[in-house]
Structure formats: structure tokens, C-alpha cells
Design an enzyme around this catalytic site. Structure first.
Site, PDB file in Angstrom:
ATOM      1  CE  LYS A 190      41.767  39.631  38.798  1.00  0.00           C
ATOM      2  NZ  LYS A 190      42.038  40.913  39.486  1.00  0.00           N
ATOM      3  N   GLY A 243      40.074  32.545  46.231  1.00  0.00           N
ATOM      4  CA  GLY A 243      39.200  33.684  46.498  1.00  0.00           C
ATOM      5  C   GLY A 243      37.908  33.200  47.117  1.00  0.00           C
ATOM      6  CB  SER A 244      34.748  34.889  47.666  1.00  0.00           C
ATOM      7  OG  SER A 244      34.436  35.324  46.368  1.00  0.00           O
ATOM      8  CB  THR A 245      32.368  30.127  48.208  1.00  0.00           C
ATOM      9  OG1 THR A 245      33.323  29.488  49.071  1.00  0.00           O
ATOM     10  CG2 THR A 245      31.393  29.088  47.709  1.00  0.00           C
ATOM     11  CD  GLU A 246      29.374  36.751  45.632  1.00  0.00           C
ATOM     12  OE1 GLU A 246      29.783  36.981  46.793  1.00  0.00           O
ATOM     13  OE2 GLU A 246      28.945  37.623  44.874  1.00  0.00           O
ATOM     14  N   GLY A 248      34.153  31.668  42.912  1.00  0.00           N
ATOM     15  CA  GLY A 248      34.446  30.310  42.453  1.00  0.00           C
ATOM     16  C   GLY A 248      33.312  29.747  41.611  1.00  0.00           C
ATOM     17  CD  GLU A 265      43.291  25.641  47.374  1.00  0.00           C
ATOM     18  OE1 GLU A 265      42.635  25.512  48.429  1.00  0.00           O
ATOM     19  OE2 GLU A 265      44.015  24.747  46.913  1.00  0.00           O
ATOM     20  CB  CYS A 299      41.590  30.933  53.241  1.00  0.00           C
ATOM     21  SG  CYS A 299      43.195  30.153  53.224  1.00  0.00           S
ATOM     22  CD  GLU A 396      35.654  33.325  54.030  1.00  0.00           C
ATOM     23  OE1 GLU A 396      35.251  33.684  52.919  1.00  0.00           O
ATOM     24  OE2 GLU A 396      36.713  32.694  54.206  1.00  0.00           O
TER      25      GLU A 396
HETATM   26  P1  NAP Z   1      37.246  37.421  45.460  1.00  0.00           P
HETATM   27  O1  NAP Z   1      36.408  38.605  45.461  1.00  0.00           O
HETATM   28  O2  NAP Z   1      36.665  36.122  45.038  1.00  0.00           O
HETATM   29  O3  NAP Z   1      38.502  37.789  44.557  1.00  0.00           O
HETATM   30  C1  NAP Z   1      39.567  36.905  44.319  1.00  0.00           C
HETATM   31  C2  NAP Z   1      40.136  37.176  42.936  1.00  0.00           C
HETATM   32  O4  NAP Z   1      39.144  36.893  41.946  1.00  0.00           O
HETATM   33  C3  NAP Z   1      40.544  38.619  42.713  1.00  0.00           C
HETATM   34  O5  NAP Z   1      41.685  38.655  41.888  1.00  0.00           O
HETATM   35  C4  NAP Z   1      39.337  39.181  41.997  1.00  0.00           C
HETATM   36  O6  NAP Z   1      39.622  40.322  41.248  1.00  0.00           O
HETATM   37  C5  NAP Z   1      38.964  38.013  41.110  1.00  0.00           C
HETATM   38  N1  NAP Z   1      37.581  38.042  40.623  1.00  0.00           N
HETATM   39  C6  NAP Z   1      36.506  38.678  41.159  1.00  0.00           C
HETATM   40  N2  NAP Z   1      35.410  38.462  40.406  1.00  0.00           N
HETATM   41  C7  NAP Z   1      35.784  37.675  39.368  1.00  0.00           C
HETATM   42  C8  NAP Z   1      35.109  37.105  38.252  1.00  0.00           C
HETATM   43  N3  NAP Z   1      33.808  37.299  38.051  1.00  0.00           N
HETATM   44  N4  NAP Z   1      35.814  36.351  37.384  1.00  0.00           N
HETATM   45  C9  NAP Z   1      37.126  36.121  37.583  1.00  0.00           C
HETATM   46  N5  NAP Z   1      37.822  36.638  38.612  1.00  0.00           N
HETATM   47  C10 NAP Z   1      37.163  37.403  39.503  1.00  0.00           C
HETATM   48  O7  NAP Z   1      37.874  37.137  46.879  1.00  0.00           O
HETATM   49  P2  NAP Z   1      38.428  38.231  47.878  1.00  0.00           P
HETATM   50  O8  NAP Z   1      37.297  38.817  48.593  1.00  0.00           O
HETATM   51  O9  NAP Z   1      39.321  39.151  47.179  1.00  0.00           O
HETATM   52  O10 NAP Z   1      39.329  37.304  48.814  1.00  0.00           O
HETATM   53  C11 NAP Z   1      38.868  36.753  50.006  1.00  0.00           C
HETATM   54  C12 NAP Z   1      38.371  35.332  49.798  1.00  0.00           C
HETATM   55  O11 NAP Z   1      39.435  34.473  49.407  1.00  0.00           O
HETATM   56  C13 NAP Z   1      37.816  34.727  51.051  1.00  0.00           C
HETATM   57  O12 NAP Z   1      36.613  34.078  50.782  1.00  0.00           O
HETATM   58  C14 NAP Z   1      38.864  33.708  51.459  1.00  0.00           C
HETATM   59  O13 NAP Z   1      38.399  32.663  52.244  1.00  0.00           O
HETATM   60  C15 NAP Z   1      39.390  33.262  50.158  1.00  0.00           C
HETATM   61  N6  NAP Z   1      40.725  32.687  50.289  1.00  0.00           N
HETATM   62  C16 NAP Z   1      40.853  31.333  50.186  1.00  0.00           C
HETATM   63  C17 NAP Z   1      42.101  30.730  50.333  1.00  0.00           C
HETATM   64  C18 NAP Z   1      42.253  29.241  50.221  1.00  0.00           C
HETATM   65  O14 NAP Z   1      43.374  28.777  50.083  1.00  0.00           O
HETATM   66  N7  NAP Z   1      41.207  28.449  50.254  1.00  0.00           N
HETATM   67  C19 NAP Z   1      43.216  31.533  50.565  1.00  0.00           C
HETATM   68  C20 NAP Z   1      43.049  32.902  50.670  1.00  0.00           C
HETATM   69  C21 NAP Z   1      41.791  33.460  50.517  1.00  0.00           C
HETATM   70  P3  NAP Z   1      39.478  41.796  41.893  1.00  0.00           P
HETATM   71  O15 NAP Z   1      40.383  41.899  43.030  1.00  0.00           O
HETATM   72  O16 NAP Z   1      39.923  42.668  40.801  1.00  0.00           O
HETATM   73  O17 NAP Z   1      38.041  41.925  42.253  1.00  0.00           O
END
Ligand code: NAP
Ligand code: MG
Length: 492
Positions: A190, A243-246, A248, A265, A299, A396
Site C-alpha cells: 500500500k 511512516g510515523s511513530t503515531e 506505528g 521504521e 527520516c 519531529e
Molecule cells: P504516516 O502518516 O504514518 O503514513 C505512512 C503510511 O501509513 C501511509 O501509506 C499511510 O497511508 C499509512 N497509514 C496511515 N494511517 C494508517 C493506519 N491507521 N493504518 C495503516 N496504515 C496507515 O507517515 P507520513 O506522514 O506519510 O510519513 C512521514 C513519516 O515517515 C515520518 O515520521 C518519517 O520519519 C517516517 N519515515 C521513516 C523512515 C524510516 O526508515 N525510519 C523512512 C521514511 C519516513 P496514507 O498515505 O493513505 O495516509
């Protein structure tokens, strides 16, 4: 301005269908989402907002493919050949893929063309090599009076859901798909709802390369609906998430039902520590690009710079100089050095962090003002002398915003660097190698660079300590995330 390749333009103009069981699948009437070019806010295409039943169908297809062994039953060398072919196809389509990363993901063309797309191809090559090297161990049990032969094998974990963010649409897809396929898993991917295009393009290339139907499925749509369905699904064996910690944390809750495996991650708030004896010019440039690269939507971005008192003023001024010098502009303009943020909403959120920090009394050295014009541009922003417990030091931002904090002693800076719920990355800048190696031992994070920041390599594990996640991607450990170890003992 660079012109978009006819190939990318043709793809943009076409329908962006989901990939389920080897078929191109459309969503339900009216459930289309506009995809924006973050560099000018224009709508470049539409993608389907899939529904829960699409996620279910994709899981069923992946399960059938797993059970009948159409992929995991192939010899390792056959899987290797298909992964190598995917890499070749990515190479052949580098420019079109780079265009999509620019238009949909707000990347700089040069970076995508020279960096990210080749990195995606290399990821498939790297894991292609592992297909034939996924070996277990043989051992001799110590049971008195009897003779045994024992060994382990690494089996694919099963049906895997992979959920990825918008900040590296193609590379994130490659980092997830390549090791899962090398291990023999079946996948439902996804992409982020805002940036599905390069993953869908990659899906077509994977089919062309010979990935059997149902082994890789791509379902587009929202996080709560598609991501939530996959994470809670009783027939998904593992979720791999970036994605985000929240989010996660939500996945942990969703995964409890069938105790599915989870690798996470997550976010970061990584320190870049500049010691008194560092090569100041290189350190300033490196630390500045460690946060402003990718407009800070990375990230491992070094969002907290710590500089020794004796060089503090020079570091603040030097980083601000880089910030003022960087040409912010659209990724198709070859002169641009920093692109836009992903969306207007995200820009508002970044700006909110900065305004709050300024209200709380931090010194605003440069940036901090929303840029005019179309597109979601935000200037590189430097903030000095923040309070250690202020939000700008703990949360962050995921944008081109950095704080610079002075320190006196090594012990003090180590403790400040570790004073975070996150533990993803960091960097240490010094000419004293003993100091560097001692300090990296004391920093609680998954990756630390010495005299550089954010340089990736496929053998360099990525992942976080503390609330930055669970597990490590890339390298052999990244492959093991997609396996279960089975122990076998035979009485002779
Ligand atoms: P996000 O809101 O957590 O979204 C990441 C993914 O999760 C998206 O595909 C999102 O879908 C999906 N998602 C959202 N809510 C969900 C739920 N309740 N259940 C299952 N999936 C869900 O993160 P973001 O804001 O897009 O990305 C930025 C974050 O990613 C930052 O915190 C960054 O640090 C982190 N990141 C970490 C790494 C690492 O390797 N550690 C690498 C890159 C980024 P939608 O797009 O459709 O909402
Ligand atoms: Mg999000």
C-alpha cells in the site's frame, strides 16, 4: 525546465489502476483521488481510493500464490533471475521513473535520476544476490548417548502487507519489495495515498520481469481504510511499515489479533554533533545538507545540530549561509537545489512548528516565512539556542528546519543527544577518531555516520532504537525480516 519524457507523460495520462492477482483493477465509481504536483499544486493525475474489499481480495490472491508455491517454490536462482530483470527494467526506465518522482513526490530531478531510481534498481540487484545465499546452519546436538543431526532453514514468513510513506515513494517500495520477494513471500503493497504513481509503474515492470500473478499486489487508498484492513487482517502474516511513530502504534494495536509479525521504521529527531576539532567547512556543509537535503522530509534528517561552544557562532552562521544560498524551486528546474514539501497541509504543519518555536523564544536566524507562489515551498530555516525541552527539540518536524545548540563537554552533548523518544540516526563530526568511535557507542540510535550524514548503502542497516521502530531494513537483516527460522532435528 527539463521536459517530461513522453513515456512518463503517457503514463500520467492513463488510468492508474490497482494491481490485484495480476490484473489491473479499478475502484468503485466516484472513488478517485487527485494527485498533485507539489511544485505547483496542479492536479497531474487521479488514482483510485480502494476499499476494504480490494485489500481483502489482494490478501486472498497473495495467499493463493503463497500456498501454491508459484513463487517460493521456484529455485533460488530462478527468483534471482527475475529480481535482476526487475533491476534492468528500472534502469531502462530511469528517466520516466525519475519524472514521476519529481511530479508526484516533489523530488529534484537530478537527485531522482542519479540517486533514487538507480538506488531502487540496486536494491533489487542486492537482494537478487541473496536468493541463493539464504542458508541455514547445521549443528550437532549435545544429547548424551544418542546421535542426532540438526539444522535450521529460513522459510518465507508468508503473506506480507507493506505500508509505505510519501517521502521516498520508489525507494521505499524497492526496499520493501526486493527482500520480501528474495525470501519467497507474497506481498500486498500500500503506497501513500498522495504518491502511488512510481509504485504502480514499478508494478507493471515487475509483471514484465516475470513476477507471477498474485505475488505482488498493489492496493491504493487511504491509510485508515486500506492500511487498517491489511494491518488487522487475520490472513496477513506480517506487516512491514515505514511512516510515523503515531501510525506505528496503531499498527501494533491492529496486529494483535493474529499476533502478526511487525517491523516498523518510524520517525526520528536525529542529532548532528560538531566537535571543536572538526573540519569546520565540511562539517557545516554536511550537517546543513543532512537536514536540508530532501527538504528535510527524510527520516534520518539531522534536525538537531549540536556545536561546541568554541565554534558555535561559526556553525550557526555557516549553516544559515547554506540555507540562504540554496535555491529552492521545482524539481524539473536543473538549478533547483531544494524542492517543495509534499502538500500544503504538510507545509502548514512545518510552519506551525516554527511559529510555535519562535513564540517560545528561540532565535530565528533565517527562513521561517512561507514562500509565495504556487507550490508548497518552505525555506531552509535555522533556529538557534532552543530550550532543550521545547517542542522544536522533541517533536519531529519532517521539514527543512534545524536547531543549533551549543555544548561544552562530551558527556553533556551525549546526554542531550540521547534526550529524545527517538533513536533513529545521528552524525559525529571530528578529526579525533578515538573520540568519534567512543561517542558513537554512547549514542542511542540505529545508524550513526562519522564525518558525513545520511549516506545510504544497501548493506548499511536502517532502523531505529526506542520509538524510532522495530527491526532493521537492508543488509542481510533486512532479508531476515521476511523469514521464519525453522529448526529440524533428526535422530540417527
Ligand atoms: P504516516 O502518516 O504514518 O503514513 C505512512 C503510511 O501509513 C501511509 O501509506 C499511510 O497511508 C499509512 N497509514 C496511515 N494511517 C494508517 C493506519 N491507521 N493504518 C495503516 N496504515 C496507515 O507517515 P507520513 O506522514 O506519510 O510519513 C512521514 C513519516 O515517515 C515520518 O515520521 C518519517 O520519519 C517516517 N519515515 C521513516 C523512515 C524510516 O526508515 N525510519 C523512512 C521514511 C519516513 P496514507 O498515505 O493513505 O495516509
Ligand atoms: Mg500521513
Amino acid at each position: 525546465m527539463k521536459t517530461v519524457t513522453p513515456e512518463a507523460q503517457k503514463f500520467l495520462n492513463a488510468e492508474h489502476l490497482m494491481l490485484i492477482d495480476g490484473k489491473q483493477v479499478e475502484g468503485e465509481k466516484g472513488r478517485l483521488v487527485d494527485l498533485e504536483n507539489p511544485a505547483d499544486g496542479s492536479v497531474i493525475a487521479q488514482a483510485w481510493r480502494g476499499a476494504a474489499h480490494h485489500a481483502d481480495r489482494a490478501v486472498e490472491a497473495a495467499r493463493r500464490a503463497f500456498n501454491d508455491k508459484r513463487w517460493r517454490g521456484k529455485t533460488p536462482a530462478e527468483r534471482e533471475r527475475v529480481l535482476l530483470r526487475i533491476a534492468e527494467l528500472i534502469d531502462e526506465h530511469t528517466e520516466a521513473l525519475a519524472d514521476l518522482e519529481v511530479l508526484n513526490g516533489g523530488k529534484l530531478f537530478t537527485g531522482a535520476f542519479r540517486g533514487e531510481v538507480p538506488m531502487a534498481a540496486r536494491t533489487f540487484r542486492y537482494y537478487a544476490g541473496w536468493c541463493t545465499k539464504l542458508e541455514g546452519e547445521v549443528f550437532h546436538p549435545s544429547i548424551p548417548g544418542l546421535d542426532f543431526h540438526a539444522y535450521t532453514i529460513h522459510e518465507p514468513v508468508g503473506v506480507v502487507a507493506q505500508i509505505i510513506p510519501w517521502n521516498g515513494p520508489l525507494v521505499m517500495a524497492a526496499w520493501k519489495l526486493a527482500p520480501a520477494l528474495a525470501a519467497g513471500c507474497s506481498v500486498v503493497l500500500k503506497p501513500a495515498e498522495q504518491t502511488p504513481l512510481s509504485a504502480l509503474y514499478l508494478g507493471r515492470l515487475m509483471q514484465e520481469a516475470g513476477v507471477p500473478d498474485g505475488v505482488v499486489n498493489i492496493v491504493t487508498g487511504s491509510g485508515s481504510e486500506i492500511g487498517g484492513t491489511l494491518a488487522a487482517h487475520g490472513d496477513v502474516n506480517k506487516v512491514a511499515f515505514t511512516g510515523s511513530t503515531e501510525t506505528g502504534r496503531k499498527l501494533m494495536d491492529a496486529a494483535r489479533g493474529n499476533l502478526k509479525r511487525l517491523s516498523l521504521e518510524l520517525g526520528g529527531k536525529s542529532p548532528a554533533i560538531l566537535f571543536e576539532d572538526c573540519d569546520l567547512e565540511a562539517a557545516i556543509e554536511g550537517a546543513a545538507m543532512g537536514i536540508f537535503g530532501g527538504a528535510g522530509q527524510v527520516c534520518v534528517a539531522g534536525s538537531r545540530i549540536y556545536a561546541h561552544y568554541s565554534i558555535y557562532d561559526e556553525v550557526v552562521e555557516g549553516v544559515a549561509e547554506v540555507a540562504r544560498r540554496l535555491k529552492v524551486g521545482p524539481g524539473l528546474d536543473p538549478d533547483s537545489e531544494m524542492g517543495p514539501l509534499i502538500s500544503d497541509g504538510h507545509r502548514q504543519s512545518v510552519h506551525g512548528h516554527v511559529t510555535r518555536a519562535v513564540d517560545e523564544g528561540v532565535d530565528l536566524i533565517c527562513g521561517g516565512d512561507m514562500l509565495d507562489g504556487p507550490g508548497y515551498f518552505y525555506p531552509p530555516t535555522v533556529l538557534a539556542k532552543p530550550r532543550p525541552d521545547s517542542a522544536i527539540m522533541t517533536e519531529e518536524v519532517f521539514g527543512p528546519v534545524v536547531t543549533v545548540t551549543p555544548f561544552q563537554s562530551t558527556a553533556e552533548v551525549v546526554s542531550a543527544a540521547n534526550d529524545s523518544i527517538y533513536g533513529l540516526a545521528g552524525s559525529v563530526w571530528t578529526r579525533d577518531l578515538s573520540l568519534a568511535h567512543k561517542v558513537v557507542r554512547d549514542i542511542n540510535s540505529g545508524i550513526i555516520w562519522i564525518n558525513c550524514h545520511g549516506i545510504p548503502d544497501l548493506a548499511l542497516r536502517v532502523g531505529g532504537m526506542k520509538q524510532s521502530g522495530w527491526g532493521r531494513e537492508l543488509g542481510p537483516e533486512g532479508l531476515m525480516l521476511y523469514t521464519e527460522t525453522k529448526s529440524i532435528m533428526a535422530k540417527l
